[in-house]
Motif scaffolding. Structure first.
Motif, PDB file in Angstrom:
ATOM      1  N   GLN A 115     -73.575   3.702  -3.209  1.00  0.00           N
ATOM      2  CA  GLN A 115     -73.088   3.400  -4.701  1.00  0.00           C
ATOM      3  C   GLN A 115     -72.708   4.675  -5.575  1.00  0.00           C
ATOM      4  OE1 GLN A 115     -73.504   0.104  -5.441  1.00  0.00           O
ATOM      5  NE2 GLN A 115     -72.977   0.688  -7.604  1.00  0.00           N
ATOM      6  N   GLU A 116     -73.691   5.520  -5.107  1.00  0.00           N
ATOM      7  CA  GLU A 116     -73.265   6.859  -5.782  1.00  0.00           C
ATOM      8  C   GLU A 116     -73.639   8.206  -4.721  1.00  0.00           C
ATOM      9  OE1 GLU A 116     -74.857   8.148  -9.710  1.00  0.00           O
ATOM     10  OE2 GLU A 116     -75.201   5.995 -10.046  1.00  0.00           O
ATOM     11  N   VAL A 117     -72.825   9.078  -4.734  1.00  0.00           N
ATOM     12  CA  VAL A 117     -72.904  10.260  -3.832  1.00  0.00           C
ATOM     13  C   VAL A 117     -74.355  10.746  -3.723  1.00  0.00           C
ATOM     14  CG1 VAL A 117     -72.412  12.125  -5.206  1.00  0.00           C
ATOM     15  CG2 VAL A 117     -71.867  12.162  -2.915  1.00  0.00           C
ATOM     16  N   ASP A 118     -75.350  10.677  -4.678  1.00  0.00           N
ATOM     17  CA  ASP A 118     -76.688  11.044  -4.572  1.00  0.00           C
ATOM     18  C   ASP A 118     -77.584  10.166  -3.659  1.00  0.00           C
ATOM     19  OD1 ASP A 118     -76.903   8.771  -6.024  1.00  0.00           O
ATOM     20  OD2 ASP A 118     -78.453   9.791  -7.495  1.00  0.00           O
ATOM     21  N   LEU A 147     -79.423  18.400  -3.286  1.00  0.00           N
ATOM     22  CA  LEU A 147     -78.166  18.872  -3.093  1.00  0.00           C
ATOM     23  C   LEU A 147     -77.773  19.478  -1.626  1.00  0.00           C
ATOM     24  CD1 LEU A 147     -75.156  20.121  -4.053  1.00  0.00           C
ATOM     25  CD2 LEU A 147     -76.587  22.301  -4.690  1.00  0.00           C
ATOM     26  N   LEU A 148     -78.744  20.084  -1.075  1.00  0.00           N
ATOM     27  CA  LEU A 148     -78.703  20.746   0.178  1.00  0.00           C
ATOM     28  C   LEU A 148     -78.589  19.618   1.373  1.00  0.00           C
ATOM     29  CD1 LEU A 148     -78.510  23.078   2.102  1.00  0.00           C
ATOM     30  CD2 LEU A 148     -81.040  23.326   2.293  1.00  0.00           C
ATOM     31  N   GLN A 149     -79.328  18.813   1.136  1.00  0.00           N
ATOM     32  CA  GLN A 149     -79.446  17.583   2.262  1.00  0.00           C
ATOM     33  C   GLN A 149     -77.944  16.688   2.270  1.00  0.00           C
ATOM     34  OE1 GLN A 149     -82.643  14.525   1.759  1.00  0.00           O
ATOM     35  NE2 GLN A 149     -82.890  14.376   4.014  1.00  0.00           N
ATOM     36  N   VAL A 202     -75.755  16.132   5.379  1.00  0.00           N
ATOM     37  CA  VAL A 202     -75.039  14.810   5.362  1.00  0.00           C
ATOM     38  C   VAL A 202     -73.700  14.698   5.418  1.00  0.00           C
ATOM     39  CG1 VAL A 202     -75.114  12.404   4.967  1.00  0.00           C
ATOM     40  CG2 VAL A 202     -77.244  13.773   4.917  1.00  0.00           C
ATOM     41  N   LEU A 203     -73.039  14.964   4.304  1.00  0.00           N
ATOM     42  CA  LEU A 203     -71.362  14.994   4.087  1.00  0.00           C
ATOM     43  C   LEU A 203     -70.880  15.872   5.291  1.00  0.00           C
ATOM     44  CD1 LEU A 203     -70.712  15.277   0.391  1.00  0.00           C
ATOM     45  CD2 LEU A 203     -70.253  13.271   1.647  1.00  0.00           C
ATOM     46  N   ASN A 204     -71.325  16.925   5.487  1.00  0.00           N
ATOM     47  CA  ASN A 204     -70.527  17.933   6.315  1.00  0.00           C
ATOM     48  C   ASN A 204     -70.620  17.106   7.900  1.00  0.00           C
ATOM     49  OD1 ASN A 204     -69.575  20.054   4.947  1.00  0.00           O
ATOM     50  ND2 ASN A 204     -71.723  21.027   5.202  1.00  0.00           N
ATOM     51  N   ASP A 205     -71.723  16.634   8.098  1.00  0.00           N
ATOM     52  CA  ASP A 205     -72.091  15.904   9.312  1.00  0.00           C
ATOM     53  C   ASP A 205     -70.824  14.798   9.348  1.00  0.00           C
ATOM     54  OD1 ASP A 205     -73.202  15.230  11.946  1.00  0.00           O
ATOM     55  OD2 ASP A 205     -74.088  13.561  10.877  1.00  0.00           O
ATOM     56  N   ASP A 209     -69.233  18.114  -4.263  1.00  0.00           N
ATOM     57  CA  ASP A 209     -70.248  18.764  -4.566  1.00  0.00           C
ATOM     58  C   ASP A 209     -70.859  18.857  -5.844  1.00  0.00           C
ATOM     59  OD1 ASP A 209     -69.409  19.628  -1.907  1.00  0.00           O
ATOM     60  OD2 ASP A 209     -68.901  21.418  -2.508  1.00  0.00           O
ATOM     61  N   LEU A 210     -70.051  18.684  -6.808  1.00  0.00           N
ATOM     62  CA  LEU A 210     -70.383  18.832  -8.358  1.00  0.00           C
ATOM     63  C   LEU A 210     -71.271  17.473  -8.376  1.00  0.00           C
ATOM     64  CD1 LEU A 210     -70.319  20.002 -11.070  1.00  0.00           C
ATOM     65  CD2 LEU A 210     -68.198  18.415 -11.299  1.00  0.00           C
ATOM     66  N   ALA A 211     -70.844  16.482  -7.806  1.00  0.00           N
ATOM     67  CA  ALA A 211     -71.671  15.017  -8.104  1.00  0.00           C
ATOM     68  C   ALA A 211     -73.200  15.263  -7.500  1.00  0.00           C
ATOM     69  CB  ALA A 211     -70.892  14.183  -7.521  1.00  0.00           C
ATOM     70  N   LEU A 212     -73.089  15.839  -6.280  1.00  0.00           N
ATOM     71  CA  LEU A 212     -74.285  16.277  -5.774  1.00  0.00           C
ATOM     72  C   LEU A 212     -75.187  17.052  -6.468  1.00  0.00           C
ATOM     73  CD1 LEU A 212     -73.456  16.626  -1.907  1.00  0.00           C
ATOM     74  CD2 LEU A 212     -74.899  14.683  -2.775  1.00  0.00           C
ATOM     75  N   ALA A 213     -74.812  18.054  -7.215  1.00  0.00           N
ATOM     76  CA  ALA A 213     -75.301  18.982  -7.854  1.00  0.00           C
ATOM     77  C   ALA A 213     -75.836  18.266  -9.070  1.00  0.00           C
ATOM     78  CB  ALA A 213     -74.368  20.382  -8.208  1.00  0.00           C
ATOM     79  N   LEU A 214     -74.801  17.459  -9.828  1.00  0.00           N
ATOM     80  CA  LEU A 214     -75.258  16.799 -10.964  1.00  0.00           C
ATOM     81  C   LEU A 214     -76.547  15.959 -10.702  1.00  0.00           C
ATOM     82  CD1 LEU A 214     -71.806  16.354 -12.722  1.00  0.00           C
ATOM     83  CD2 LEU A 214     -73.799  17.832 -13.592  1.00  0.00           C
TER      84      LEU A 214
END
Length: 144
Positions: free
Chosen positions: A16-19, A25-27, A31-34, A61-66
Motif C-alpha cells: 500500500q505504502e513503502v513504509d 528507515l534502516l529496516q 528490505v528494499l536492497n534485499d 528513500d525519501l518516502a521511507l524517511a518521511l
C-alpha cells in the motif's frame, strides 16, 4: 514466515505504502536492497513513491524517511497526550467491571460452590472477569 521468504526472482511485491516494508528507515532500506538484489520489483500503490520500482531511488528513500518521521511525530503526540491526561487525573484504560459489591458477590457464590458460568450469569459479568476476580489476591484461586 513472512512474504519475503516466499517471494522469488522476477516477482513483483505490491504494498500500500513503502513504509509497510519496515518499522523504520534502516529496516525499510535493508528490505528494499534485499528485494532489488534478488531481482524482485516493488509496486507502491499510494503516497509519493507510488509506482513500480526495480531499483533504489531517491523517491523511495525519501518516502521511507518521511514515514519514519511521521511515526516519530505520532508517537510524540500520543505520549504528550497521555502525559497531559495524567496531569488532569485521567489514567486511561477501561473502567473496572467489578466493583467491591460485585467482587464480594463473586467470592461468596464461589464459597457456596457455584460454577464459574453460574456466577458469571448471576452477576452479569463474563466468565473471564469471574476467573480474573477469583485469581486476584483474596480470591480462592480455584478455577472449577
Amino acid at each position: 514466515m513472512n512474504v519475503l521468504s516466499y517471494i522469488r526472482d522476477g516477482d513483483l511485491l505490491t504494498v500500500q505504502e513503502v513504509d509497510r516494508l519496515g518499522r523504520n528507515l534502516l529496516q525499510g532500506l535493508i528490505v528494499l536492497n534485499d528485494l532489488f538484489q534478488r531481482g524482485v520489483g516493488v509496486k507502491v500503490l499510494e503516497a509519493i513513491a507510488a509506482g513500480e520500482h526495480t531499483e533504489r531511488s531517491l523517491i523511495l528513500d525519501l518516502a521511507l524517511a518521511l514515514a519514519e518521521d511521521r511515526r516519530r511525530y505520532i508517537t510524540r503526540k500520543t505520549k504528550n497526550g497521555r502525559e497531559a491526561a495524567r496531569k488532569r487525573g485521567r489514567v486511561g484504560g477501561r473502567r473496572p467491571v467489578v466493583d467491591d459489591d460485585k467482587r464480594a458477590a463473586i467470592l461468596a457464590r464461589r464459597q457456596r460452590g457455584e460454577s464459574i458460568r453460574t456466577i458469571a450469569a448471576g452477576v452479569k459479568a463474563s466468565v473471564g472477569v469471574v476467573h480474573k476476580t477469583l485469581a486476584e489476591p483474596g480470591g480462592d484461586g480455584d478455577s472449577r
